[in-house]
Design a protein around this motif. Structure first.
Motif, PDB file in Angstrom:
ATOM      1  N   CYS A 162       0.833  -1.207   0.000  1.00 56.80           N
ATOM      2  CA  CYS A 162       0.000   0.000   0.000  1.00 56.80           C
ATOM      3  C   CYS A 162       0.869   1.260   0.000  1.00 56.80           C
ATOM      4  O   CYS A 162       0.578   2.231  -0.707  1.00 56.80           O
ATOM      5  N   ALA A 163       1.938   1.234   0.783  1.00 56.99           N
ATOM      6  CA  ALA A 163       2.844   2.386   0.832  1.00 56.99           C
ATOM      7  C   ALA A 163       3.496   2.629  -0.525  1.00 56.99           C
ATOM      8  O   ALA A 163       3.651   3.783  -0.959  1.00 56.99           O
ATOM      9  N   ASP A 164       3.861   1.550  -1.217  1.00 49.02           N
ATOM     10  CA  ASP A 164       4.474   1.685  -2.543  1.00 49.02           C
ATOM     11  C   ASP A 164       3.488   2.302  -3.537  1.00 49.02           C
ATOM     12  O   ASP A 164       3.853   3.189  -4.329  1.00 49.02           O
ATOM     13  N   VAL A 165       2.238   1.819  -3.502  1.00 47.54           N
ATOM     14  CA  VAL A 165       1.233   2.347  -4.425  1.00 47.54           C
ATOM     15  C   VAL A 165       0.939   3.820  -4.116  1.00 47.54           C
ATOM     16  O   VAL A 165       0.813   4.649  -5.026  1.00 47.54           O
ATOM     17  N   GLU A 166       0.847   4.146  -2.830  1.00 51.56           N
ATOM     18  CA  GLU A 166       0.626   5.546  -2.431  1.00 51.56           C
ATOM     19  C   GLU A 166       1.738   6.443  -2.974  1.00 51.56           C
ATOM     20  O   GLU A 166       1.490   7.542  -3.473  1.00 51.56           O
ATOM     21  N   ALA A 167       2.974   5.970  -2.856  1.00 54.17           N
ATOM     22  CA  ALA A 167       4.112   6.767  -3.327  1.00 54.17           C
ATOM     23  C   ALA A 167       4.025   6.995  -4.835  1.00 54.17           C
ATOM     24  O   ALA A 167       4.295   8.100  -5.331  1.00 54.17           O
ATOM     25  N   LEU A 168       3.639   5.974  -5.572  1.00 61.18           N
ATOM     26  CA  LEU A 168       3.507   6.109  -7.023  1.00 61.18           C
ATOM     27  C   LEU A 168       2.402   7.112  -7.384  1.00 61.18           C
ATOM     28  O   LEU A 168       2.544   7.908  -8.319  1.00 61.18           O
ATOM     29  N   LEU A 169       1.299   7.074  -6.637  1.00 60.74           N
ATOM     30  CA  LEU A 169       0.215   8.016  -6.900  1.00 60.74           C
ATOM     31  C   LEU A 169       0.650   9.454  -6.619  1.00 60.74           C
ATOM     32  O   LEU A 169       0.318  10.364  -7.378  1.00 60.74           O
ATOM     33  N   ARG A 170       1.403   9.655  -5.544  1.00 63.21           N
ATOM     34  CA  ARG A 170       1.875  10.997  -5.231  1.00 63.21           C
ATOM     35  C   ARG A 170       2.804  11.528  -6.312  1.00 63.21           C
ATOM     36  O   ARG A 170       2.851  12.736  -6.564  1.00 63.21           O
ATOM     37  N   GLU A 171       3.540  10.624  -6.959  1.00 62.41           N
ATOM     38  CA  GLU A 171       4.449  11.028  -8.025  1.00 62.41           C
ATOM     39  C   GLU A 171       3.732  11.202  -9.362  1.00 62.41           C
ATOM     40  O   GLU A 171       4.348  11.599 -10.353  1.00 62.41           O
ATOM     41  N   GLY A 172       2.432  10.880  -9.398  1.00 67.32           N
ATOM     42  CA  GLY A 172       1.681  10.991 -10.639  1.00 67.32           C
ATOM     43  C   GLY A 172       1.854   9.815 -11.585  1.00 67.32           C
ATOM     44  O   GLY A 172       1.419   9.879 -12.738  1.00 67.32           O
ATOM     45  N   ARG A 181      -7.753  -1.685   1.407  1.00 66.61           N
ATOM     46  CA  ARG A 181      -6.858  -0.565   1.110  1.00 66.61           C
ATOM     47  C   ARG A 181      -6.328  -0.668  -0.317  1.00 66.61           C
ATOM     48  O   ARG A 181      -6.200   0.338  -1.021  1.00 66.61           O
ATOM     49  N   LEU A 182      -6.024  -1.893  -0.747  1.00 68.62           N
ATOM     50  CA  LEU A 182      -5.512  -2.076  -2.105  1.00 68.62           C
ATOM     51  C   LEU A 182      -6.604  -1.785  -3.144  1.00 68.62           C
ATOM     52  O   LEU A 182      -6.337  -1.191  -4.190  1.00 68.62           O
ATOM     53  N   TYR A 183      -7.838  -2.215  -2.838  1.00 65.33           N
ATOM     54  CA  TYR A 183      -8.944  -1.893  -3.744  1.00 65.33           C
ATOM     55  C   TYR A 183      -9.124  -0.374  -3.855  1.00 65.33           C
ATOM     56  O   TYR A 183      -9.332   0.168  -4.946  1.00 65.33           O
ATOM     57  N   ALA A 184      -9.059   0.306  -2.717  1.00 62.73           N
ATOM     58  CA  ALA A 184      -9.229   1.766  -2.730  1.00 62.73           C
ATOM     59  C   ALA A 184      -8.125   2.432  -3.538  1.00 62.73           C
ATOM     60  O   ALA A 184      -8.379   3.359  -4.322  1.00 62.73           O
ATOM     61  N   LEU A 185      -6.896   1.979  -3.373  1.00 56.73           N
ATOM     62  CA  LEU A 185      -5.770   2.566  -4.100  1.00 56.73           C
ATOM     63  C   LEU A 185      -5.863   2.278  -5.597  1.00 56.73           C
ATOM     64  O   LEU A 185      -5.571   3.153  -6.425  1.00 56.73           O
ATOM     65  N   LEU A 186      -6.279   1.064  -5.942  1.00 60.72           N
ATOM     66  CA  LEU A 186      -6.415   0.720  -7.354  1.00 60.72           C
ATOM     67  C   LEU A 186      -7.500   1.576  -8.006  1.00 60.72           C
ATOM     68  O   LEU A 186      -7.324   2.107  -9.108  1.00 60.72           O
ATOM     69  N   GLY A 187      -8.634   1.743  -7.318  1.00 62.71           N
ATOM     70  CA  GLY A 187      -9.692   2.589  -7.843  1.00 62.71           C
ATOM     71  C   GLY A 187      -9.247   4.034  -7.991  1.00 62.71           C
ATOM     72  O   GLY A 187      -9.546   4.685  -8.991  1.00 62.71           O
ATOM     73  N   ARG A 188      -8.509   4.537  -6.995  1.00 58.88           N
ATOM     74  CA  ARG A 188      -7.994   5.912  -7.070  1.00 58.88           C
ATOM     75  C   ARG A 188      -7.030   6.077  -8.245  1.00 58.88           C
ATOM     76  O   ARG A 188      -7.007   7.117  -8.913  1.00 58.88           O
ATOM     77  N   ALA A 189      -6.224   5.042  -8.500  1.00 57.11           N
ATOM     78  CA  ALA A 189      -5.268   5.112  -9.611  1.00 57.11           C
ATOM     79  C   ALA A 189      -5.997   5.208 -10.944  1.00 57.11           C
ATOM     80  O   ALA A 189      -5.608   5.976 -11.827  1.00 57.11           O
ATOM     81  N   TYR A 190      -7.068   4.424 -11.103  1.00 54.50           N
ATOM     82  CA  TYR A 190      -7.862   4.525 -12.328  1.00 54.50           C
ATOM     83  C   TYR A 190      -8.528   5.905 -12.422  1.00 54.50           C
ATOM     84  O   TYR A 190      -8.512   6.554 -13.473  1.00 54.50           O
ATOM     85  N   ALA A 191      -9.110   6.353 -11.311  1.00 55.57           N
ATOM     86  CA  ALA A 191      -9.826   7.626 -11.316  1.00 55.57           C
ATOM     87  C   ALA A 191      -8.904   8.796 -11.640  1.00 55.57           C
ATOM     88  O   ALA A 191      -9.320   9.777 -12.253  1.00 55.57           O
TER      89      ALA A 191
END
Length: 303
Positions: free
Chosen positions: A12-22, A43-53
């Protein structure tokens, strides 16, 4: 702590970092891989959905919604998933999704009315505690001015967005507001929008300072009128923005223009509630104003 749980937290931390970097594509791949290797996790589902959005395209919004629904099928009471799905529905132009946001917000408040997510959900249109139109207007103008910087450029980009979404009142109000603020001589009003807390405190600090200075220096009482120069900016800004709202809501309906090509224009998130800092500052300003008025009134009575 269970090793699998630690792996999920790290993923989750890795995915969050990637999202912050765009890096949304990399974030999607990392979230998908983690769901495959670590198993279902809200948490992973939420991050994956946020990445698509975050991609912004209509097809990505559909995929984000599918991810959120899949996650909620497995974790129907997860507040993080519900909040992420609410964000998607609020950001979309589809009226059906906008209505769904109020339903999701109600579910969040039902599950845990004291949670941070519930405080956020109270600000969703259609839910209790909806922020005023004026607060939404100032919030959006501040966000776009902060991202784009130049007021004229911000207004032009806002109009491009408004023409591509002719039925969206919020974007139309934003375009009219930025146009009004971009006029020559309105830099003080833009400052109040860009830094509302510092600007408001500065206006009232001028008021308090002038009144106390008049009393301390024994100046004629009429010179205290100069104190009004600071706080007068607040109702002036209100009048300018209220006129912009009226123009936006009275606009004729037109066909949608092609979507704007400006990638820097930010999405308009939900307006957060007032912070403790803002409330505390308001109380302190009120105390200072009352004190200054009392001192000045007593001084003027002795003249």
């Amino acid at each position: 702590m269970h090793a699998g749980h630690e792996d999920t937290i790290a993923a989750c931390a890795d995915v969050e970092a990637l999202l912050r970097e765009g890096r949304t594509s990399a974030a999607r791949k990392a979230a998908r891989a983690a769901l495959y290797t670590e198993g279902p996790d809200p948490r992973l589902y939420a991050l994956l959905g946020r990445a698509y959005a975050a991609e912004g395209a209509h097809e990505h919004a559909d995929r984000a919604e599918a991810v959120f629904r899949e996650g909620l099928d497995a974790f129907p009471d997860d507040l993080g998933l519900l909040a992420a799905y609410t964000d998607l529905c609020l950001a979309d132009d589809d009226p059906a999704r906008n209505r769904r946001a109020a339903e999701l917000a109600a579910r969040i408040r039902e599950l845990d009315p004291d949670s941070a997510q519930a405080q956020y959900a109270a600000e969703v249109p259609g839910a209790t505690g909806r922020p005023s139109d004026a607060r939404v207007q100032r919030h959006d103008a501040r966000l776009v001015l902060a991202v784009i910087g130049h007021p004229v450029g911000a207004a032009h980009q806002a109009w491009d967005q408004a023409r591509s979404r002719p039925a969206d009142d919020r974007t139309a109000v934003l375009a009219e507001s930025l146009t009004a603020l971009a006029h020559r001589g309105r830099a003080p009003l833009r400052l109040l929008v860009r830094a509302p807390l510092a600007g408001a405190v500065g206006c009232w600090a001028w008021f308090v300072g002038v009144l106390l200075a008049v009393a301390a220096l024994g100046l004629p009482a009429w010179t205290g009128l100069a104190a009004l120069a600071g706080p007068a900016l607040v109702p002036l800004l209100h009048l300018v923005l209220a006129a912009a709202r009226r123009r936006a809501l009275a606009r004729p309906q037109v066909a949608a223009a092609p979507p704007s090509s400006h990638s820097a224009f930010p999405a308009l998130p939900q307006v957060p509630p007032y912070t403790t800092r803002e409330k505390t500052a308001a109380v302190l300003v009120l105390v200072a104003v009352v004190t200054a008025l009392t001192v000045f009134t007593q001084y003027a009575a002795r003249r």
